[in-house]
Write a protein that holds these residues in place. Structure first.
Motif, PDB file in Angstrom:
ATOM      1  N   ILE B  94      19.861 -33.884 -25.272  1.00 10.19           N
ATOM      2  CA  ILE B  94      21.086 -33.938 -26.053  1.00 10.19           C
ATOM      3  C   ILE B  94      21.407 -35.401 -26.334  1.00 10.19           C
ATOM      4  O   ILE B  94      21.431 -36.237 -25.433  1.00 10.19           O
ATOM      5  N   ASP B  95      21.594 -35.655 -27.599  1.00 17.00           N
ATOM      6  CA  ASP B  95      21.755 -37.039 -28.052  1.00 17.00           C
ATOM      7  C   ASP B  95      23.240 -37.418 -28.046  1.00 17.00           C
ATOM      8  O   ASP B  95      24.055 -36.813 -28.729  1.00 17.00           O
ATOM      9  N   GLN B  96      23.558 -38.444 -27.271  1.00 20.42           N
ATOM     10  CA  GLN B  96      24.951 -38.830 -27.053  1.00 20.42           C
ATOM     11  C   GLN B  96      25.660 -39.226 -28.349  1.00 20.42           C
ATOM     12  O   GLN B  96      26.814 -38.879 -28.568  1.00 20.42           O
ATOM     13  N   THR B  97      24.936 -39.928 -29.227  1.00 15.83           N
ATOM     14  CA  THR B  97      25.562 -40.369 -30.483  1.00 15.83           C
ATOM     15  C   THR B  97      25.980 -39.176 -31.329  1.00 15.83           C
ATOM     16  O   THR B  97      27.042 -39.195 -31.957  1.00 15.83           O
ATOM     17  N   SER B  98      25.136 -38.144 -31.347  1.00 19.11           N
ATOM     18  CA  SER B  98      25.480 -36.997 -32.186  1.00 19.11           C
ATOM     19  C   SER B  98      26.714 -36.290 -31.629  1.00 19.11           C
ATOM     20  O   SER B  98      27.513 -35.721 -32.377  1.00 19.11           O
ATOM     21  N   LEU B  99      26.903 -36.371 -30.310  1.00 18.13           N
ATOM     22  CA  LEU B  99      28.097 -35.757 -29.728  1.00 18.13           C
ATOM     23  C   LEU B  99      29.363 -36.541 -30.094  1.00 18.13           C
ATOM     24  O   LEU B  99      30.405 -35.953 -30.382  1.00 18.13           O
ATOM     25  N   SER B 100      29.249 -37.861 -30.102  1.00 15.58           N
ATOM     26  CA  SER B 100      30.411 -38.673 -30.506  1.00 15.58           C
ATOM     27  C   SER B 100      30.768 -38.378 -31.954  1.00 15.58           C
ATOM     28  O   SER B 100      31.942 -38.267 -32.317  1.00 15.58           O
ATOM     29  N   GLU B 101      29.721 -38.235 -32.779  1.00 17.07           N
ATOM     30  CA  GLU B 101      29.930 -37.921 -34.189  1.00 17.07           C
ATOM     31  C   GLU B 101      30.595 -36.542 -34.331  1.00 17.07           C
ATOM     32  O   GLU B 101      31.517 -36.358 -35.129  1.00 17.07           O
ATOM     33  N   PHE B 102      30.145 -35.611 -33.524  1.00 15.62           N
ATOM     34  CA  PHE B 102      30.724 -34.262 -33.529  1.00 15.62           C
ATOM     35  C   PHE B 102      32.219 -34.324 -33.205  1.00 15.62           C
ATOM     36  O   PHE B 102      33.052 -33.714 -33.881  1.00 15.62           O
ATOM     37  N   THR B 103      32.566 -35.102 -32.188  1.00 17.79           N
ATOM     38  CA  THR B 103      33.978 -35.242 -31.805  1.00 17.79           C
ATOM     39  C   THR B 103      34.795 -35.866 -32.938  1.00 17.79           C
ATOM     40  O   THR B 103      35.898 -35.431 -33.251  1.00 17.79           O
ATOM     41  N   ARG B 104      34.208 -36.873 -33.572  1.00 21.09           N
ATOM     42  CA  ARG B 104      34.911 -37.550 -34.665  1.00 21.09           C
ATOM     43  C   ARG B 104      35.199 -36.556 -35.810  1.00 21.09           C
ATOM     44  O   ARG B 104      36.281 -36.528 -36.375  1.00 21.09           O
ATOM     45  N   LEU B 105      34.210 -35.702 -36.101  1.00 24.40           N
ATOM     46  CA  LEU B 105      34.359 -34.785 -37.234  1.00 24.40           C
ATOM     47  C   LEU B 105      35.254 -33.582 -36.925  1.00 24.40           C
ATOM     48  O   LEU B 105      35.963 -33.087 -37.794  1.00 24.40           O
ATOM     49  N   THR B 106      35.183 -33.110 -35.684  1.00 24.88           N
ATOM     50  CA  THR B 106      35.859 -31.839 -35.397  1.00 24.88           C
ATOM     51  C   THR B 106      37.178 -32.007 -34.655  1.00 24.88           C
ATOM     52  O   THR B 106      38.009 -31.104 -34.645  1.00 24.88           O
ATOM     53  N   GLY B 107      37.343 -33.136 -33.981  1.00 27.08           N
ATOM     54  CA  GLY B 107      38.521 -33.284 -33.128  1.00 27.08           C
ATOM     55  C   GLY B 107      38.368 -32.568 -31.797  1.00 27.08           C
ATOM     56  O   GLY B 107      39.330 -32.428 -31.044  1.00 27.08           O
ATOM     57  N   CYS B 108      37.159 -32.095 -31.503  1.00 23.81           N
ATOM     58  CA  CYS B 108      36.932 -31.379 -30.249  1.00 23.81           C
ATOM     59  C   CYS B 108      36.230 -32.274 -29.245  1.00 23.81           C
ATOM     60  O   CYS B 108      35.425 -33.126 -29.599  1.00 23.81           O
ATOM     61  N   PHE B 109      36.510 -31.999 -27.989  1.00 24.98           N
ATOM     62  CA  PHE B 109      35.781 -32.655 -26.911  1.00 24.98           C
ATOM     63  C   PHE B 109      34.451 -31.937 -26.731  1.00 24.98           C
ATOM     64  O   PHE B 109      34.390 -30.711 -26.756  1.00 24.98           O
ATOM     65  N   ILE B 110      33.369 -32.699 -26.563  1.00 20.18           N
ATOM     66  CA  ILE B 110      32.078 -32.049 -26.291  1.00 20.18           C
ATOM     67  C   ILE B 110      31.292 -32.865 -25.279  1.00 20.18           C
ATOM     68  O   ILE B 110      31.360 -34.101 -25.258  1.00 20.18           O
ATOM     69  N   GLN B 111      30.581 -32.199 -24.406  1.00 16.09           N
ATOM     70  CA  GLN B 111      29.799 -32.890 -23.390  1.00 16.09           C
ATOM     71  C   GLN B 111      28.557 -32.061 -23.066  1.00 16.09           C
ATOM     72  O   GLN B 111      28.592 -30.829 -23.109  1.00 16.09           O
ATOM     73  N   ASP B 112      27.484 -32.767 -22.722  1.00 10.96           N
ATOM     74  CA  ASP B 112      26.292 -32.108 -22.170  1.00 10.96           C
ATOM     75  C   ASP B 112      26.714 -31.473 -20.846  1.00 10.96           C
ATOM     76  O   ASP B 112      27.261 -32.145 -19.980  1.00 10.96           O
ATOM     77  N   ILE B 113      26.474 -30.193 -20.704  1.00 17.39           N
ATOM     78  CA  ILE B 113      27.027 -29.493 -19.545  1.00 17.39           C
ATOM     79  C   ILE B 113      26.467 -30.049 -18.223  1.00 17.39           C
ATOM     80  O   ILE B 113      27.166 -30.048 -17.197  1.00 17.39           O
ATOM     81  N   LEU B 114      25.247 -30.578 -18.269  1.00 19.35           N
ATOM     82  CA  LEU B 114      24.660 -31.082 -17.020  1.00 19.35           C
ATOM     83  C   LEU B 114      25.431 -32.282 -16.468  1.00 19.35           C
ATOM     84  O   LEU B 114      25.416 -32.539 -15.266  1.00 19.35           O
ATOM     85  N   GLY B 115      26.107 -32.982 -17.357  1.00 23.99           N
ATOM     86  CA  GLY B 115      26.867 -34.143 -16.896  1.00 23.99           C
ATOM     87  C   GLY B 115      28.352 -33.863 -16.758  1.00 23.99           C
ATOM     88  O   GLY B 115      29.155 -34.777 -16.602  1.00 23.99           O
ATOM     89  N   ALA B 116      28.743 -32.608 -16.841  1.00 30.41           N
ATOM     90  CA  ALA B 116      30.174 -32.292 -16.971  1.00 30.41           C
ATOM     91  C   ALA B 116      30.762 -31.683 -15.706  1.00 30.41           C
ATOM     92  O   ALA B 116      31.861 -31.136 -15.723  1.00 30.41           O
TER      93      ALA B 116
END
Lengths: 254, 434
Positions: B94-116
């Motif tokens: 899971i690519d961290q940058t794409s998750l930050s981008e996802f948060t920016r676009l959706t307003g949702c919090f997202i995390q790789d579950i293994l690190g959560a």
């Protein structure tokens, strides 16, 4: 147009038609009356090709062709239309999709170009007005949740849209209130022409107040036992089927 | 060696200090013990009475767990327009940058579950909606899950476009077992559509997914599970939804193809006034086996549930619907309807339908019904009598049967995908017959 000769048929081992003879010419409206179980609907079903019936004897020539060897869709394409006594609901299939598929299947058979959605809608609007229905009616699933009157008006809508040559109307008057009856009768009257013919099956003569039939036939126990003009229907209404039975018995005894 | 033995050997051999095993360690340890003790279910277990998992057991799998191989030659993803796209695939990091981008676009919090693991929501909710110990497969998932997301939609946020997660299970030349996991929370008054899809692949695979969804007061969720599976695919999903006051859920399960497809969906109507609508459509052919098990728990007053699952089965395919609606004593003024209807297109196709209501409250409105049968001959004749040929008449009838479900899909892109999937299926099964 159609010549039925000595037609006998059975379903599930029971013989229902016992030698029907009937000839209908272009422009004519024939009415078939008779009590429950006389074989009226069986005759309509056999003419439209419903599976399950076994023809024992006789023939049906339609425009010079052997009708009984054609599958139901080919009969429709050749110009035969049956208005169902109990129109069947088809959940999930919209009325417009169904009727457009029908019109285009028949056009294709006749070598005509298929209608696109716009042309079809233009055509259907005029027809809807004739049976007093609006556009939204076309979006509903075929016959699903329709009232009795809506079902019968939908059958007439299909008839005037498909433009058949021979229309077989099975108890099209049953379950109708006076207003709907008039709409249905007007639909039939407006559709009459010198090159079209009709076979109307009915229990009662009330529909005949609005129509001009050429012949009335009385079907009893799988046979046409009496034929006449409109006056026969009135006489029947006044005297009942017992009178026909008695007459018939006398004839048989003689 | 069969899959059960191989799985148990595998989990016994995994080193406890592997990086993944050190995450959610307590869950993994407990589940591992459970799985070693119980193995896989058999048809003697009530919940698995009709589901034949023998084909799954007779396969040997590699485990995606801890495997570092690359992820090429994926089947083409399900194409949906106008969505926020995410993917989960074997070994795909899971690519961290794409998750930050996802948060920016959706307003949702997202995390790789293994690190959560330390996330507050995860601490509170993980394994509470679907318990690790629910059955052997949830235990397998809790032992070996190695990929997944935690997604939190904050209070009052309406996510503008659906979140689409494409889930892949196969790698070229490999028969894999994959275990993925989602935890999703919708905050108060939030709105979100979640679409999980998996594409058809030719090879064999065994995927085993757990999805936990928490719906806070007054939120609204549309949830879609879209499974396109090949003849050798074994997919299991376990989805649990916990609903608070006046929360709304519209869930759709769509499955076409698959050797063993088993979807368990549990909805808990916990808060007053919560409501759920569950719709399902299965399309089976060849030797497909598609099973939906649903459980709706009415735990509070004034909740509504409506459920319609439909199936179309051709060839020697096998469908299963097991639906239970339970109304608890507190749940007065419950309204619940449950329906399961199946069309059999072949004499060799089979359906086990088991709709059940358990009502423990007196002031409720509940109904259920089930039907399994062939095409309506009268309807077919009606259509043919209008000039439409036999093949087309059958096509229209089956298509109409499926439309009751596909028409209930509010997302137009999903609706298009489903309707063309139905048409393609019909082209395959009606031609084969003609």
């Amino acid at each position: 147009m159609i010549i039925i000769t000595n037609l006998s048929a059975k379903i599930e081992g029971k013989t229902i038609l016992k030698g029907i003879n009937l000839s209908v010419k272009p422009g004519e409206l024939h009415v078939i009356m008779g009590p429950n179980g006389a074989g009226k609907s069986t005759l309509a079903n056999i003419l439209s090709g419903k599976p399950g019936y076994e023809v024992l004897e006789g023939s049906v020539r339609y425009q010079g062709k052997n009708l009984l060897s054609m599958p139901p869709e080919i009969r429709a394409c050749e110009g035969i239309f049956m208005s169902f006594q109990y129109p069947i609901a088809i959940p999930g299939v919209s009325n417009i999709y169904f009727l457009k598929a029908s019109v285009n299947a028949i056009r294709k058979y006749r070598g005509l170009p298929e209608l696109d959605a716009i042309d079809f809608m233009k055509m259907i609007r005029e027809k809807l007005a004739e049976v007093n229905l609006d556009d939204s009616f076309m979006k509903r699933p075929v016959n699903e949740g329709f009232s009795g009157g809506e079902k019968k008006r939908n059958e007439i809508l299909q008839m005037i849209t498909i433009q058949p040559i021979l229309s077989i109307l099975d108890e099209t008057d049953s379950g109708l209130d006076i207003d709907a009856l008039r709409i249905v009768a007007d639909g039939i009257n407006n559709f009459r022409s010198p090159d079209r013919a009709f076979i109307l099956i009915t229990h009662y003569q009330r529909m005949l107040e609005y129509l001009e039939p050429d012949y009335i036939h009385i079907l009893l126990d799988g046979k046409i036992v009496m034929s006449g003009n409109k006056r026969l229907a009135l006489e029947l209404e006044a005297r009942g089927y017992q009178w026909v039975k008695d007459q018939n018995r006398q004839v048989a005894e003689v | 060696m069969n899959a059960v033995q191989k799985t148990i050997d595998f989990i016994q051999e995994i080193s406890a200090d592997s990086p993944i095993m050190s995450t959610f360690a307590d869950h993994r340890k407990a589940s591992r013990r459970l799985l070693i003790r119980h193995g896989f279910p058999t048809h003697k277990d009530e919940a698995w009475r009709f589901t034949n998992i023998q084909p799954l057991i007779n396969q040997e799998y590699d485990f995606s767990f801890g495997n570092e191989a690359g992820s090429e030659h994926m089947p083409a993803p399900v194409v949906l327009e106008n969505v926020h796209h995410l993917s989960l695939h074997p070994h795909g990091k899971i690519d961290q940058t794409s998750l930050s981008e996802f948060t920016r676009l959706t307003g949702c919090f997202i995390q790789d579950i293994l690190g959560a693991e330390q996330n507050e929501q995860v601490k509170t909710l993980f394994s509470t909606i679907i318990r690790d110990s629910e059955n052997s497969f949830t235990a397998l998932n809790a032992t070996l899950f190695d990929r997944g997301y935690v997604i939190v939609v904050p209070d009052n946020i309406h996510v503008d476009k659906p979140i689409h997660i494409q889930i892949d299970h196969t790698l070229e030349d490999r028969t894999l077992n994959t275990n993925s996991r989602l935890l999703m929370v919708l905050g108060k008054n939030a709105q979100c559509t979640l679409i999980l899809s998996s594409s058809k692949a030719e090879g064999s695979s065994f995927s085993n997914m757990v999805t936990e969804i928490q719906l806070e007061d007054n939120c609204r969720m549309d949830y879609y599970l879209l499974q396109f599976s090949g003849q050798h695919a074994h997919h299991m999903t376990h989805t649990g939804v916990f609903m608070k006051k006046n929360a709304r859920l519209a869930a759709h399960h769509f499955s076409t193809g698959g050797r063993t497809i088993r979807n368990d969906l549990t909805v808990n109507l916990f808060g007053q006034g919560a409501g759920c609508s569950l719709r399902g459509l299965i399309l089976g052919k060849n030797t497909d086996q598609i099973d939906n098990h649903t459980l709706i728990n009415h735990l509070s007053p004034n909740c509504v549930s409506t459920e319609v699952f439909k199936g179309i089965l051709a060839d020697r395919s096998h469908g299963i619907f097991n639906g239970l609606v339970t109304v608890f004593p507190e749940a007065q003024l419950t309204s619940a309807t449950q329906k399961n209807h199946t069309l059999l297109l072949s004499r060799d196709a089979m359906m086990n339908s088991n709709p059940q209501l358990q009502i423990n409250a007196d002031n409720v409105k509940c109904s259920h019904g089930s039907s399994t049968g062939e095409l309506d001959e009268d309807a077919e004749f009606y259509i043919r009598s209008r000039g439409i040929n036999e093949e087309m008449a059958k096509f229209m009838l089956i298509q109409g049967f499926a439309r009751e479900i596909t028409n209930s899909v509010s997302n137009s892109s999903v609706k298009d995908v489903l309707q063309s999937a139905v048409d393609q299926y019909l082209n395959e099964v009606t031609k084969a017959k003609g």
